[in-house]
Design a protein around this motif. Structure first.
Motif, PDB file in Angstrom:
ATOM      1  N   THR A 232       0.830  -1.204   0.000  1.00  0.00           N
ATOM      2  CA  THR A 232       0.000   0.000   0.000  1.00  0.00           C
ATOM      3  C   THR A 232       0.866   1.256   0.000  1.00  0.00           C
ATOM      4  OG1 THR A 232      -1.773  -1.151   1.166  1.00  0.00           O
ATOM      5  CG2 THR A 232      -1.790   1.247   1.248  1.00  0.00           C
ATOM      6  N   LEU A 233       1.918   1.245   0.779  1.00  0.00           N
ATOM      7  CA  LEU A 233       2.831   2.390   0.784  1.00  0.00           C
ATOM      8  C   LEU A 233       3.439   2.597  -0.597  1.00  0.00           C
ATOM      9  CD1 LEU A 233       4.366   4.624   2.219  1.00  0.00           C
ATOM     10  CD2 LEU A 233       6.047   2.903   2.955  1.00  0.00           C
ATOM     11  N   GLY A 234       3.865   1.511  -1.238  1.00  0.00           N
ATOM     12  CA  GLY A 234       4.406   1.634  -2.592  1.00  0.00           C
ATOM     13  C   GLY A 234       3.369   2.134  -3.579  1.00  0.00           C
ATOM     14  N   ARG A 239       1.638   5.636  -7.360  1.00  0.00           N
ATOM     15  CA  ARG A 239       0.336   5.863  -8.013  1.00  0.00           C
ATOM     16  C   ARG A 239       0.277   5.194  -9.388  1.00  0.00           C
ATOM     17  NH1 ARG A 239      -0.066  12.281  -7.422  1.00  0.00           N
ATOM     18  NH2 ARG A 239       2.175  12.030  -7.756  1.00  0.00           N
ATOM     19  N   ASN A 240       0.938   4.044  -9.479  1.00  0.00           N
ATOM     20  CA  ASN A 240       0.965   3.274 -10.713  1.00  0.00           C
ATOM     21  C   ASN A 240       1.067   1.799 -10.341  1.00  0.00           C
ATOM     22  OD1 ASN A 240       2.880   1.817 -12.854  1.00  0.00           O
ATOM     23  ND2 ASN A 240       1.711   3.402 -13.930  1.00  0.00           N
ATOM     24  N   PRO A 241       0.211   0.935 -10.893  1.00  0.00           N
ATOM     25  CA  PRO A 241       0.237  -0.478 -10.483  1.00  0.00           C
ATOM     26  C   PRO A 241       1.588  -1.146 -10.699  1.00  0.00           C
ATOM     27  CG  PRO A 241      -1.784   0.002 -11.678  1.00  0.00           C
ATOM     28  CD  PRO A 241      -0.917   1.219 -11.809  1.00  0.00           C
ATOM     29  N   LEU A 242       2.195  -0.936 -11.860  1.00  0.00           N
ATOM     30  CA  LEU A 242       3.467  -1.589 -12.145  1.00  0.00           C
ATOM     31  C   LEU A 242       4.570  -1.037 -11.251  1.00  0.00           C
ATOM     32  CD1 LEU A 242       4.767  -3.719 -13.937  1.00  0.00           C
ATOM     33  CD2 LEU A 242       5.298  -1.927 -15.599  1.00  0.00           C
ATOM     34  N   GLY A 243       4.606   0.306 -11.118  1.00  0.00           N
ATOM     35  CA  GLY A 243       5.614   0.904 -10.256  1.00  0.00           C
ATOM     36  C   GLY A 243       5.436   0.500  -8.807  1.00  0.00           C
ATOM     37  N   SER A 244       4.191   0.357  -8.366  1.00  0.00           N
ATOM     38  CA  SER A 244       3.912  -0.076  -6.995  1.00  0.00           C
ATOM     39  C   SER A 244       4.469  -1.467  -6.739  1.00  0.00           C
ATOM     40  CB  SER A 244       2.405  -0.053  -6.757  1.00  0.00           C
ATOM     41  OG  SER A 244       2.085  -0.673  -5.538  1.00  0.00           O
ATOM     42  N   PHE A 245       4.253  -2.374  -7.676  1.00  0.00           N
ATOM     43  CA  PHE A 245       4.748  -3.741  -7.497  1.00  0.00           C
ATOM     44  C   PHE A 245       6.270  -3.777  -7.493  1.00  0.00           C
ATOM     45  CE2 PHE A 245       5.938  -7.932  -9.304  1.00  0.00           C
ATOM     46  CZ  PHE A 245       5.462  -8.724  -8.274  1.00  0.00           C
ATOM     47  N   VAL A 249       8.644  -5.207  -4.496  1.00  0.00           N
ATOM     48  CA  VAL A 249       9.667  -6.235  -4.702  1.00  0.00           C
ATOM     49  C   VAL A 249      11.039  -5.710  -4.286  1.00  0.00           C
ATOM     50  CG1 VAL A 249      10.874  -7.603  -6.450  1.00  0.00           C
ATOM     51  CG2 VAL A 249       8.383  -7.418  -6.513  1.00  0.00           C
ATOM     52  N   ALA A 250      11.327  -4.443  -4.601  1.00  0.00           N
ATOM     53  CA  ALA A 250      12.619  -3.868  -4.239  1.00  0.00           C
ATOM     54  C   ALA A 250      12.809  -3.827  -2.721  1.00  0.00           C
ATOM     55  CB  ALA A 250      12.736  -2.456  -4.818  1.00  0.00           C
ATOM     56  N   VAL A 251      11.748  -3.521  -1.989  1.00  0.00           N
ATOM     57  CA  VAL A 251      11.838  -3.497  -0.526  1.00  0.00           C
ATOM     58  C   VAL A 251      12.127  -4.904   0.010  1.00  0.00           C
ATOM     59  CG1 VAL A 251      10.522  -3.127   1.598  1.00  0.00           C
ATOM     60  CG2 VAL A 251      10.391  -1.464  -0.256  1.00  0.00           C
ATOM     61  N   VAL A 253      13.607  -7.409  -1.624  1.00  0.00           N
ATOM     62  CA  VAL A 253      14.969  -7.787  -2.001  1.00  0.00           C
ATOM     63  C   VAL A 253      15.985  -7.096  -1.095  1.00  0.00           C
ATOM     64  CG1 VAL A 253      16.700  -7.619  -3.828  1.00  0.00           C
ATOM     65  CG2 VAL A 253      14.365  -8.311  -4.393  1.00  0.00           C
ATOM     66  N   ALA A 254      15.755  -5.817  -0.814  1.00  0.00           N
ATOM     67  CA  ALA A 254      16.663  -5.099   0.081  1.00  0.00           C
ATOM     68  C   ALA A 254      16.659  -5.715   1.477  1.00  0.00           C
ATOM     69  CB  ALA A 254      16.264  -3.626   0.149  1.00  0.00           C
ATOM     70  N   SER A 255      15.486  -6.132   1.942  1.00  0.00           N
ATOM     71  CA  SER A 255      15.404  -6.740   3.266  1.00  0.00           C
ATOM     72  C   SER A 255      16.118  -8.088   3.287  1.00  0.00           C
ATOM     73  CB  SER A 255      13.937  -6.915   3.660  1.00  0.00           C
ATOM     74  OG  SER A 255      13.820  -7.477   4.951  1.00  0.00           O
ATOM     75  N   PHE A 256      15.952  -8.878   2.231  1.00  0.00           N
ATOM     76  CA  PHE A 256      16.675 -10.149   2.158  1.00  0.00           C
ATOM     77  C   PHE A 256      18.184  -9.909   2.144  1.00  0.00           C
ATOM     78  CE2 PHE A 256      12.761 -12.057   0.085  1.00  0.00           C
ATOM     79  CZ  PHE A 256      12.450 -12.845   1.176  1.00  0.00           C
ATOM     80  N   SER A 257      18.625  -8.874   1.433  1.00  0.00           N
ATOM     81  CA  SER A 257      20.058  -8.575   1.345  1.00  0.00           C
ATOM     82  C   SER A 257      20.616  -8.167   2.695  1.00  0.00           C
ATOM     83  CB  SER A 257      20.296  -7.471   0.313  1.00  0.00           C
ATOM     84  OG  SER A 257      19.828  -7.860  -0.965  1.00  0.00           O
TER      85      SER A 257
END
Length: 327
Positions: A232-234, A239-245, A249-251, A253-257
């Motif tokens: 929801t924050l993303g 304000r774009n479905p693709l950019g939100s997803f 995913v980036a968050v 991946v960063a957390s896994f890293s």
């Protein structure tokens, strides 16, 4: 409540049906894979003969009767293979046996009545569930901007926080529905998989009971709320479905890293998910999760996830109050 029901009706769309249908199909597929692995590993374990030590303590080959073979070239070849296996280091053999036993144990749990809930809970709280939630929330929240319908909604009720919370609540309730449906479907398919991949590996481990199963289901639903808060924050930021997803995913991946860095695992939210669900190497709950556990108590991990979720929703609400509305 009326607004939540309205948002639930809006979720009845092709995207939702494809996402939930794909998740259901993946649960059944993964359950079949686990049953197949368990039957294969059990066959491998039962084909291995126990080590028979000689009086000096050095390994010696068992007699031909152990291999159910007559005395002859075939038996001697099997004895040589047995001695060659014993030359492997005990540590390697122990790891191999542990992996085989874990697969058998998982298959035993899955073919029982409590296996289907564990399978669904594990997949919903790990990467498959995260992908489904990310795509669902991206379309449900940021789709109002890309579809240019946000102004109409706010014209009917201008309280933006109420609208945002209604979208979150409706998506969370929908995820609970798919959880129940997936459990029922897995229960129905379980006997079929047991007949396709039969093996007599014993009974269900005593440490896996009804209380453990309900705890896993409840925790998985809370983990879904955490994923939804991040998505929801993303959605509000992009304000774009693709950019939100992609942000979601980036968050992750960063957390896994961060969790993979020695000494920093305790600061990674994905490690908290692993702690809350107990996603360890010998966990009876099947999962697809790369986060490393930190040994934190599950209750504390759930509290940490709740704090981060609340912070994400508060940040999204603050941003949503100042967001532009596209006609």
């Amino acid at each position: 409540m009326r607004l939540v029901l309205a948002e639930l009706r809006k979720l009845d769309r092709p995207l939702t049906r494809w996402l939930f249908g794909g998740f259901l199909a993946f649960c059944l597929f993964w359950g079949a894979i686990q049953q197949f692995n368990g039957s294969q590993q059990w066959a491998g374990l039962t084909s291995q003969s126990p080590l028979v030590p000689a009086p000096t303590g050095t390994p010696s080959a068992p007699p031909c009767a152990v291999f159910q073979l007559p005395d002859g070239p075939q038996c001697r070849q099997r004895q040589q293979e047995f001695l060659a296996d014993q030359q492997k280091t005990p540590a390697v053999m122990s790891q191999v046996h542990a992996a085989q036993l874990h697969d058998v144990r998982t298959a035993l749990v899955l073919r029982s009545s409590i296996g289907a809930p564990l399978l669904v809970a594990g997949l919903l709280a790990s990467l498959p569930g995260a992908v489904v939630v990310g795509l669902l929330v991206s379309g449900h929240v940021s789709g109002e901007w890309s579809g240019r319908t946000l102004k109409v909604l706010l014209g009917q009720d201008g309280r933006r926080l109420r609208l945002l919370l209604a979208k979150l609540a409706s998506a969370w309730l929908a995820s609970g529905t798919v959880l129940v449906v997936a459990v029922l479907a897995s229960l129905a398919v379980g006997p079929i998989l047991g007949a396709l991949f039969p093996f007599d590996g014993g009974s269900v481990p005593h440490d896996v009971g009804v209380g453990f199963v309900f705890g896993q289901l409840a925790t998985a639903w809370l983990v879904i709320a955490f994923y939804m808060a991040l998505a929801t924050l993303g959605a509000v930021l992009t304000r774009n479905p693709l950019g939100s997803f992609f942000v979601f995913v980036a968050v992750l991946v960063a957390s896994f890293s961060v969790g993979a860095v020695p000494g920093l695992a305790g600061a990674a939210p994905t490690s908290w998910v692993a702690d809350a669900m107990g996603f360890t190497a010998d966990s009876p709950t099947p999962h697809l999760f790369a986060g490393s556990t930190t040994g934190t108590a599950p209750v504390i991990a759930v509290v940490e996830l709740a704090v981060v979720s609340a912070a994400a929703v508060a940040t999204a609400a603050a941003r949503f109050r100042r967001a532009d509305v596209v006609v």
